[in-house]
Structures are given as structure tokens and as C-alpha cells.
Design an enzyme around this catalytic site. Structure first.
Site, short mmCIF file in Angstrom:
data_model
loop_
_atom_site.label_atom_id
_atom_site.label_comp_id
_atom_site.label_asym_id
_atom_site.label_seq_id
_atom_site.Cartn_x
_atom_site.Cartn_y
_atom_site.Cartn_z
N ARG A 230 -0.11 -13.51 8.10
CA ARG A 230 -1.11 -13.23 9.13
C ARG A 230 -1.88 -11.92 8.87
NH1 ARG A 230 3.38 -14.48 13.65
NH2 ARG A 230 4.66 -14.06 11.80
N LYS B 63 4.03 -7.35 3.89
CA LYS B 63 3.92 -6.86 5.27
C LYS B 63 4.68 -5.55 5.52
CE LYS B 63 5.73 -9.37 8.76
NZ LYS B 63 5.64 -10.29 9.92
N THR C 83 13.89 -16.77 8.58
CA THR C 83 14.83 -15.70 8.93
C THR C 83 16.29 -16.16 8.84
OG1 THR C 83 14.35 -16.29 11.23
CG2 THR C 83 13.28 -14.32 10.37
N ARG D 165 -7.11 21.92 -3.11
CA ARG D 165 -6.45 20.83 -3.84
C ARG D 165 -5.03 21.23 -4.19
NH1 ARG D 165 -10.40 20.29 -8.45
NH2 ARG D 165 -8.78 18.92 -9.25
N ALA E 139 -19.84 35.25 -3.82
CA ALA E 139 -20.40 33.91 -3.62
C ALA E 139 -20.75 33.27 -4.95
CB ALA E 139 -21.63 34.00 -2.73
N ASN F 77 -12.43 26.64 -16.21
CA ASN F 77 -11.03 26.51 -16.63
C ASN F 77 -10.83 25.41 -17.66
OD1 ASN F 77 -11.69 24.63 -14.64
ND2 ASN F 77 -9.55 24.35 -14.06
N ALA G 101 -22.81 41.18 -10.71
CA ALA G 101 -23.28 39.88 -10.25
C ALA G 101 -23.92 39.11 -11.39
CB ALA G 101 -24.28 40.07 -9.12
C1 UD1 Z 1 10.62 -13.69 14.76
C2 UD1 Z 1 11.50 -14.58 15.64
C3 UD1 Z 1 10.92 -14.61 17.05
C4 UD1 Z 1 10.81 -13.22 17.59
C5 UD1 Z 1 10.01 -12.32 16.65
C6 UD1 Z 1 10.09 -10.89 17.10
C7 UD1 Z 1 12.35 -16.27 14.10
C8 UD1 Z 1 12.27 -17.68 13.67
N1 UD1 Z 1 11.52 -15.91 15.07
O1 UD1 Z 1 9.34 -14.29 14.67
O2 UD1 Z 1 11.77 -15.36 17.89
O3 UD1 Z 1 10.17 -13.26 18.86
O4 UD1 Z 1 10.55 -12.38 15.33
O5 UD1 Z 1 9.28 -10.04 16.33
O6 UD1 Z 1 13.15 -15.53 13.58
N2 UD1 Z 1 11.69 -12.52 6.91
C9 UD1 Z 1 12.53 -12.58 5.82
N3 UD1 Z 1 12.67 -13.76 5.16
C10 UD1 Z 1 12.02 -14.88 5.53
C11 UD1 Z 1 11.18 -14.83 6.65
C12 UD1 Z 1 11.04 -13.63 7.33
O7 UD1 Z 1 13.14 -11.57 5.44
O8 UD1 Z 1 12.22 -15.90 4.87
C13 UD1 Z 1 11.53 -11.23 7.60
C14 UD1 Z 1 10.09 -10.80 7.70
O9 UD1 Z 1 9.72 -10.01 6.57
C15 UD1 Z 1 10.07 -9.99 8.99
C16 UD1 Z 1 11.20 -10.60 9.81
O10 UD1 Z 1 11.98 -11.35 8.92
O11 UD1 Z 1 10.34 -8.63 8.74
C17 UD1 Z 1 10.68 -11.51 10.92
O12 UD1 Z 1 9.90 -12.53 10.35
P1 UD1 Z 1 8.50 -12.96 10.97
O13 UD1 Z 1 7.92 -14.01 10.12
O14 UD1 Z 1 7.69 -11.80 11.27
O15 UD1 Z 1 9.01 -13.63 12.33
P2 UD1 Z 1 8.19 -13.80 13.67
O16 UD1 Z 1 7.24 -14.92 13.51
O17 UD1 Z 1 7.64 -12.52 14.10
CA CA Z 2 7.38 -10.54 13.17
#
Ligand code: UD1
Ligand code: CA
Length: 462
Positions: A8, A15, A73, A329, A376, A382, A419
Site C-alpha cells: 500500500r 515498509k 502474519t 559541513r 569578507a 584547499n 586585502a
Molecule cells: C494486521 C492484522 C489486523 C490488525 C493490524 C494492526 C493480520 C492478518 N491482520 O493487519 O488484524 O488490525 O495488523 O495493525 O495479521 N508481515 C510479515 N510477514 C508476512 C506478512 C506481514 O512479517 O508474510 C509483517 C508486516 O511486515 C507488518 C506486520 O507483519 O509489519 C503486519 O502485517 P500487515 O500486512 O501490515 O497487516 P495488516 O493488514 O495491517
Molecule cells: Ca499493518
């Protein structure tokens, strides 16, 4: 969990490396986690652009678990079974929710232990819960949860539920891995959702409870650029409030960008539209005027930074005055009470106590003593196209305006440079160097020319 792509965000950067408050999202989450458990017990699950993420966060000392394919997740926890086998309890954090505090993580862990739960989730009530998974409790007053329902699967009536799943959980490790294989991919994205564990545990008669975060904003996740900007603003507003509570005056804090690691002493005044970034440390009784950008710089007490200065990787000592429009710098060390003025650029320079370079000057690779006056338009030449050379200006030297100092060159203690000189040889102490051709004055030259022209014009008109 930090393996996701962040579709997204429409970005080539993963991300969790997008920054808020001047640091990657994941760095904030790791910082909070490391306050709760020793950093060697923190595991970052990485996958999308894993090497980039690993490199950016290696200095934190966390362990990394590779989730090669990012299948949700739930899948992230599936691939973490091996390292987690050594633990009884695991706290799962979302790598994209950087406002989380160590207190809230502890609250989640404590609630989990005191309820002897198998799974505990952190929740929050949001005015606009859209996009988040919703929490279905057994009854409104019950700590126990029936299920988490993801946005896309919500029924009409469930859409009205304002209590969201924050994406932070505590699990009993053995139970998690006993049941994790029951997660399926029967959802709009075809992913393994960790959130399905709630219903799976409930069916298996295991206890699932929820605890609400005291502050809903702590759980905001950065899924979109708009989310990131909102989180960044929240973070910076909190930072400004904290600094103000410590005695710093910040006019129009909503216009200032101050990174989380920045320290500022009491009675320092920060004017509108100032950025103070990175590892900057500013002392007491300073005034940082508008439109200045200061990064990784140590400014001592009583320093005035006039409008429009750009200062990077430098050290400015007590009561020095910069600007307006100075460019410091990396490697600039400005001595006590020294002045660096309008359109002066410095780089790898030590400017001694009370020395002044007030106008239109370039000072690079130079050691400048105390009580020196740099006129000035002075330039240290350098660079010879291949190498950089050093200019040494000893205490009490007076460099006249518009001088070019061709390095390597040394101006001895107390010497003067006339100068408009081009100085190519060392100047001994207490001497005057004049490095320019003598002025020739042709008296009456203009008048003679005028008379000649008039005579010419008269002859043409005849
Ligand atoms: C998730 C939750 C949702 C919750 C929200 C809160 C799930 C299915 N949904 O949705 O219920 O309200 O978080 O913010 O879990 N990630 C991995 N591996 C993957 C996919 C994701 O490590 O295969 C990590 C992402 O990098 C991220 C986190 O897990 O840091 C959450 O994933 P994201 O896709 O953002 O979940 P949401 O759609 O926000
Ligand atoms: Ca999220």
C-alpha cells in the site's frame, strides 16, 4: 514481524524501513521491545528486501529470522518455530506500528500471565476502525475473545465494532505451535492470518483474552503514506511536548521537525520552521532561529543560530554565533564565542575561540587559532584537483577581505594579510603579506578619453 512488502506504500523501499520521527518504523519497535526483554531475546522476522532491512537494523543487536516468501502474519510465526522453541512465552509485535511503548508491551505480557491465557491480544478503540481487524469479545464486558475478523470478512453489523486488533499478541509458545498448522488460506488474500489463531484456540477450549491499550494512538500502523505522515506528526508532537516539559520553548511546534533522539537544554528557544535531526544535542540558553536545519551536531550553551543555517556533523561551542545563512559541513568545530556569518561555508575546520568569519567565505581543511579575523570573501583554496591541502592560521591573525589562501599554507601568529591578496607562501609571525600587484593610477585618464571622444564625434558630424 517485519517481512511484509508494504504494497500500500507503493514504494521500492520495504515498509519497515520507511521513517517516522527520523528513524525506520522497525527501529522504533525494536527500541520498545529491547526495553522489555534483553535484545538477544528479540527476533525480527524479515523477508521482503531482507538484506536491506538486516543492514539497516544490525546495529540494534537483534536476531533475524528469514521468512523467504511472505505468506501472511501466520506464516511469519510458522517460520519462526525453531528459534522460539527455547521460550515458554512469545510477545509478537507488528514492525509497522512504531508508537508502541515498552509500558504497553509489559501490560500485554502481564495481562497474559495473570489471566493464564494461551493467547492475549492488544486492542484499541478507534474512531475510524476501517482497515483493521475487529475484535469479537464473548460479551462486551468479558476479557475473553471469540474471534478476530479481518476488514474484508466483516459482516454489516461487525463493521460497527470500534475495538480493533492492534497486531500485538502474547502467546504460550507450545500451544501456538501445537495449533498453528490449523491456519488456512481461506481468505481474500490467500494468506495465513495469525489472527485466525483466536478462533482456533477458542474451538480448542484454550483461553483467548484481550486487553485494551490505554492510548489508542500507540497502536497506529503505517500501512499507507497518509498513515506514516499521521504517525510522524504524532511522534514529533509528543517529542515537542516532552522538550517543552523539560524547559525548552518551541514556538509553533507544529512547524518544527525534531527527531526522537535529539536532546535540548532548558531555556533554549526554537523558532518556527526549524529542523533538528539525528543525534543532535543542543545545550541550554540557545536560540535556534527559523529555517535552520541541524543534523548530528553538538551545540553547547548560549549559542545563537540565526535564520537559515544548515549545520551537519559539527560541534559548536559555548556562546558562538552562526548565520544568518551559514553552511557548516561535516567536521566543523566552532570555538567558544566565535562567529560564522552570512554565506560562510565551512568544512573540516577548527575555528578558535573568539575568531570571526562574518561574510561570504569558504573555509575548508583549516586550523584557525583564537582571535582571528577572517575578512569578507576570504577563500581557502584547499583543493588542487587531486588532493586536499591544509591551511593553518595561527592566533591573532588578520586576513584582509577577498584574500585567497592557496593551501598548503601557514599564516604565522599575529600576521596580517592585505586585502585582496593571493597568498601562496607561508607568512611568518607578526609580518604583513601583500600578494597582489601594485595599484597604478593614471591621473586625468578619463578626462583625456572624454575629450578625445567628443572631438571624434564632432568630426563625424561634419
Ligand atoms: C494486521 C492484522 C489486523 C490488525 C493490524 C494492526 C493480520 C492478518 N491482520 O493487519 O488484524 O488490525 O495488523 O495493525 O495479521 N508481515 C510479515 N510477514 C508476512 C506478512 C506481514 O512479517 O508474510 C509483517 C508486516 O511486515 C507488518 C506486520 O507483519 O509489519 C503486519 O502485517 P500487515 O500486512 O501490515 O497487516 P495488516 O493488514 O495491517
Ligand atoms: Ca499493518
Amino acid at each position: 514481524m517485519a517481512a511484509g512488502k508494504g504494497t500500500r506504500l507503493k514504494s521500492k523501499l520495504p515498509k519497515v524501513l520507511h521513517e517516522v520521527g527520523g528513524q525506520p518504523l522497525l527501529a522504533h519497535v525494536i527500541a520498545a521491545a529491547s526495553q522489555v526483554v534483553p535484545v538477544q531475546d528479540v527476533f525480527a522476522i524479515i523477508g521482503h528486501e531482507a538484506e536491506l532491512v538486516r543492514k539497516a537494523l544490525a546495529h540494534t543487536g537483534v536476531n533475524f529470522v528469514l521468512q523467504k516468501e511472505q505468506r501472511g502474519t501466520g506464516h511469519a510465526l510458522m517460520v519462526s518455530a525453531e528459534p522460539l522453541a527455547f521460550y515458554d512465552q512469545v510477545i509478537v509485535l507488528s514492525g509497522d506500528a512504531p508508537l508502541i511503548t515498552s509500558q504497553t508491551i509489559e501490560k500485554l505480557a502481564d495481562f497474559h500471565s495473570s489471566h493464564r491465557a494461551t493467547m492475549t491480544l492488544l486492542t484499541a478503540r478507534l474512531e475510524d476502525p476501517s482497515g483493521y481487524g475487529r475484535v469479537i469479545r464473548k460479551s462486551p464486558s468479558s476479557a475473553e475473545v471469540k474471534a478476530i475478523v479481518e476488514q474484508k470478512k466483516l459482516s454489516r453489523s461487525q463493521e460497527k465494532i470500534s475495538e480493533i486488533n492492534a497486531g500485538f499478541y502474547a502467546f504460550d509458545v507450545k500451544s501456538l505451535y501445537r495449533y498453528i498448522a490449523k491456519i488456512d488460506t481461506d481468505n481474500p488474500h490467500g494468506e495465513f492470518y495469525l489472527t485466525d489463531m483466536a478462533e482456533i484456540f477458542v474451538k480448542a477450549k484454550e483461553k483467548v483474552v484481550a486487553v485494551e491499550a490505554a492510548d489508542a494512538y500507540e497502536v497506529l500502523g503505517g500501512n499507507t503514506r497518509a498513515d506514516l505522515s499521521e504517525i510522524d506528526q504524532q511522534m514529533r508532537a509528543t517529542k515537542c511536548r516532552q522538550l517543552m516539559a523539560e524547559g525548552v520553548t518551541i514556538f509553533y511546534p507544529q512547524t518544527c521537525v525534531i527527531d526522537s533522539a535529539v536532546e535540548i537544554g532548558p531555556d533554549t528557544i526554537v523558532e518556527p520552521f526549524v529542523q533538528i535531526l539525528g543525534d543532535s544535542r543542543i545545550g541550554a540558553d540557545c536560540r535556534i532561529r527559523s529555517y535552520s536545519v541541524i543534523r548530528n551536531t553538538h551545540i553547547e550553551d548560549g549559542v545563537t543560530v540565526r535564520p537559515g543555517c544548515i549545520v551537519e556533523d559539527s560541534h559548536v561551542k559555548n556562546r558562538a554565533v552562526l548565520g544568518p545563512y551559514s553552511h557548516l559541513r561535516p567536521g566543523s568545530e566552532i570555538g567558544e564565542g566565535a562567529h560564522v556569518g552570512n554565506f560562510v561555508e565551512t568544512k573540516k575546520v577548527r575555528l578558535g575561540k573568539g575568531s570571526k568569519a562574518n561574510h561570504l567565505t569558504y573555509l575548508g581543511d583549516a586550523e584557525i587559532g583564537e582571535g582571528v579575523n577572517v575578512g569578507a570573501g576570504t577563500i581557502t583554496c584547499n583543493y588542487d584537483g587531486v588532493h586536499k591541502h591544509k591551511t593553518i592560521i595561527e592566533d591573532g591573525v588578520f586576513v584582509g577581505s577577498d584574500s585567497t589562501l592557496v593551501a598548503p599554507v601557514r599564516l604565522g601568529k599575529g600576521s596580517y594579510v592585505a586585502a585582496a591578496s593571493c597568498v601562496t607562501y607561508d607568512v611568518p609571525a607578526d609580518s604583513l603579506a601583500i600578494g597582489r600587484s601594485r595599484q597604478i593610477t593614471k591621473e586625468g585618464w578619463v578626462k583625456q578619453r572624454r575629450v578625445a571622444r567628443q572631438a571624434n564625434a564632432a568630426s563625424e558630424h561634419k
